[in-house]
Design a protein around this motif. Sequence first.
Motif, PDB file in Angstrom:
ATOM      1  N   ASP A  78       0.604  -1.148   0.061  1.00  0.00           N
ATOM      2  CA  ASP A  78      -0.263  -0.385   0.238  1.00  0.00           C
ATOM      3  C   ASP A  78       0.904   1.548   0.182  1.00  0.00           C
ATOM      4  O   ASP A  78      -0.097   1.978   0.243  1.00  0.00           O
ATOM      5  N   LYS A  94       0.576   8.474  -3.226  1.00  0.00           N
ATOM      6  CA  LYS A  94      -0.193   9.244  -3.616  1.00  0.00           C
ATOM      7  C   LYS A  94      -1.624  10.021  -2.871  1.00  0.00           C
ATOM      8  O   LYS A  94      -1.157  11.325  -3.213  1.00  0.00           O
ATOM      9  N   ALA A  95      -2.189   9.265  -1.694  1.00  0.00           N
ATOM     10  CA  ALA A  95      -2.577  10.243  -1.240  1.00  0.00           C
ATOM     11  C   ALA A  95      -2.674  11.137  -0.165  1.00  0.00           C
ATOM     12  O   ALA A  95      -2.643  12.266  -0.471  1.00  0.00           O
ATOM     13  N   SER A 123      -0.082   3.252  -2.737  1.00  0.00           N
ATOM     14  CA  SER A 123      -1.068   4.374  -2.653  1.00  0.00           C
ATOM     15  C   SER A 123      -1.985   5.519  -1.579  1.00  0.00           C
ATOM     16  O   SER A 123      -1.785   6.464  -1.925  1.00  0.00           O
ATOM     17  N   ASP A 124      -0.398   5.116  -0.728  1.00  0.00           N
ATOM     18  CA  ASP A 124      -0.278   5.957   0.466  1.00  0.00           C
ATOM     19  C   ASP A 124       0.742   7.498  -0.048  1.00  0.00           C
ATOM     20  O   ASP A 124       0.133   8.097   0.267  1.00  0.00           O
TER      21      ASP A 124
END
Length: 69
Positions: free
Chosen positions: A7, A13-14, A10-11
């Motif tokens: 993850d 990107k966020a 995705s972390d």
Amino acid sequence: MSDQPNDFISDAKAELSGMAKEGMHHPSMKPVLTGAAVGAVAGALLPIVSLPLGLAAGAGYMFYKRLRP
């Protein structure tokens, strides 16, 4: 943030999205900019490392530490 290694993307990107939207109001912005400044100074002082490389390395390190403390 999630503890699963897959993850990380995705972390990241966020976190980057939040930093872009909130600017200096985002809690990660000041530590990342501080890391960039320290890296730039180190890059200017060390003969092997250039200023842009030091800046990127400092910012990258602090960004990583914000995601994975």
